[in-house]
Scaffold this motif. Sequence first.
Motif, short mmCIF file in Angstrom:
data_model
loop_
_atom_site.label_atom_id
_atom_site.label_comp_id
_atom_site.label_asym_id
_atom_site.label_seq_id
_atom_site.Cartn_x
_atom_site.Cartn_y
_atom_site.Cartn_z
N PHE A 54 0.83 -1.20 0.00
CA PHE A 54 0.00 0.00 0.00
C PHE A 54 0.86 1.26 0.00
O PHE A 54 0.47 2.29 -0.56
N PHE A 55 2.03 1.17 0.62
CA PHE A 55 2.91 2.33 0.69
C PHE A 55 3.99 2.33 -0.39
O PHE A 55 4.29 3.38 -0.96
N VAL A 56 4.59 1.18 -0.67
CA VAL A 56 5.78 1.20 -1.53
C VAL A 56 5.46 1.28 -3.02
O VAL A 56 6.24 1.83 -3.80
N LYS A 78 -4.95 -4.09 -7.33
CA LYS A 78 -5.75 -2.91 -6.99
C LYS A 78 -4.85 -1.71 -6.66
O LYS A 78 -5.09 -0.58 -7.13
N ILE A 79 -3.81 -1.96 -5.88
CA ILE A 79 -2.90 -0.87 -5.49
C ILE A 79 -2.15 -0.34 -6.71
O ILE A 79 -1.92 0.88 -6.84
N ALA A 91 -7.87 4.24 -4.51
CA ALA A 91 -7.77 3.04 -3.67
C ALA A 91 -9.08 2.77 -2.94
O ALA A 91 -9.50 1.61 -2.80
N LYS A 92 -9.74 3.85 -2.50
CA LYS A 92 -11.03 3.68 -1.80
C LYS A 92 -12.09 3.16 -2.77
O LYS A 92 -12.90 2.29 -2.41
N LEU A 93 -12.11 3.69 -4.00
CA LEU A 93 -13.07 3.23 -5.00
C LEU A 93 -12.83 1.76 -5.37
O LEU A 93 -13.77 1.02 -5.65
N LEU A 94 -11.57 1.37 -5.34
CA LEU A 94 -11.22 -0.03 -5.66
C LEU A 94 -11.35 -0.94 -4.45
O LEU A 94 -11.06 -2.13 -4.54
N THR A 99 -6.98 1.10 2.96
CA THR A 99 -7.30 2.52 2.85
C THR A 99 -8.04 3.03 4.08
O THR A 99 -7.69 4.08 4.64
N GLU A 100 -9.07 2.31 4.50
CA GLU A 100 -9.86 2.74 5.65
C GLU A 100 -9.01 2.80 6.91
O GLU A 100 -9.12 3.74 7.71
N LYS A 101 -8.16 1.80 7.11
CA LYS A 101 -7.32 1.77 8.31
C LYS A 101 -6.38 2.96 8.36
O LYS A 101 -6.21 3.61 9.40
N ILE A 102 -5.75 3.24 7.21
CA ILE A 102 -4.81 4.35 7.17
C ILE A 102 -5.53 5.69 7.36
O ILE A 102 -5.05 6.56 8.09
#
Length: 529
Positions: A326-328, A451-452, A502-505, A510-513
Amino acid sequence: MKNILKRLNKSRTLSVAAFLISLSYFLSRLLGLVRDRLLASNFGVSASTDAYTAAFRIPDLLFTILVSGAFAVSFIPVFIGYLEKNKTDEAWHITSSLLNIFSVATILLCGLAFIFAPQLVSLLAPGFDQQRFDLTVSLTRIMLVTPFLFSISSVLGAIQQAFNRFTLFAMASVLYNIGIIIGIVFLSKLFPEQPIYGVAYGVALGAAMQLALQFFGIIGLHFKYSLSFDFFHPGVLRTIKLMIPRSIDLAIDQFNWIIQTAISSKLAVGSLTSYYYANNLKNVPLGIFGMAITTAVFPSLIRAAKSEDKARLSSAIVRDMSLIMFFVIPSAAIAVVMRGYIVRLLFGFGDQATADTLGWLAGSIIATSLFFMIARVYYSLEDTLTPLLTSLSSIIVNIIFSIIFSSRYGVSGLGLALTISTFYELIVLMILLKRKIGNYGYKSIGRSALKISIASLAMSAWIYLLINRVIPLYRDDIGFTTIAPKFFVIAFSGVVVYFIAAKLLRVHETEKILQKIMHPIKIIKRISR
């Protein structure tokens, strides 16, 4: 003072540990960028910086072979095993023996390297002229004190990790960069004929400062040090047995660096420095996300691997791999599309070779971060041999592509070669892990990666549009105050696009972050009411 240390040395939960390590890596990398900016502004891309960069290779190789990250991943499972069996005194006896053994071994090897530095440098940088060769030898000898200091730091840091103490352990690397900055700004003035000597002494100072902080980190653990050299104790032998493959594995990384150093030494003057700067830029997201998360989750991976619930390890792998991606993945995308901005912003000059090398190295941000994670799964299973064999085979891949691409694209081709070889290592390890433990949720990992990646592509397209149509980087754009506002507007809007996509996918992370980001804002609103 005691109360401050008590708070700093508290045991941390997984999420807090990951945050603390990420924060420390961020501060360390931020200082690293300041360090490189000062180095570039004072020394440029020159023969002296080529020598300085090459001089790191021998001390780093010695430290890597003897201790480095190999000690922590080998020692912590053994140490925790003794603690959980209530054999605390024996655990400290093992720790003392290992500390003493590695300290003596490091002193002996560094002494030999000091004597034979000219011969080693001739192998390391065969393309250097006599001036760069002599300077590299001198700088290498100054820096050879660092493996000894780092070896003690590694043992003390591993003890803290075993007790889930991460604050001072993580902050130690910040002091290392502060020491180098002191060398650039102040100590270099003591050597008017060759100021780069002051930077080398700053490296030694930073290593000493890092070690000093690690001593504070073990306060309160009741470490019972003894002058023991119990080499044949089962715990000592077990740790060393696990270390050997991992040490060789890490030495292979250094060997890859040595290969690329040797190739760079035969390219244009400054090529090695360009690669050094680009690699340091690549290491910013790699350290903040890849290294930080994998370091924080390692103790929990060990406990999951030792658990009778087999699903516990699989769920941990999926969770941690997805979090890292999610980050890299977006970080790598930003490094590609904004490479010119990044180099100009951080170093104050536009160097095409550095920017292009960063672009090709971007893929290794993803591959190396995920490799760290998968490798630690093997280490939690007390298997350090499989990652070693995989890395051994990657040497051939790296050599072949380094020679091919450097002849075609110059120093930037070395970045592409490294990216290919690290992806090769990652893919092979993931395939072998399936054979070792069965289905560990690799399909879920693949879906998250897809997705990412799509969200990152959307972000990249938006950033590319801004750079080319709205906020371009002009040749006469020089200076932090000129470039920084443009850079942060583009980067921030790109991150917003990434989170929306990311939220749409429905990317799970996403929600956690977003909750983590919004939490302090909600607290501030409550206080203001």
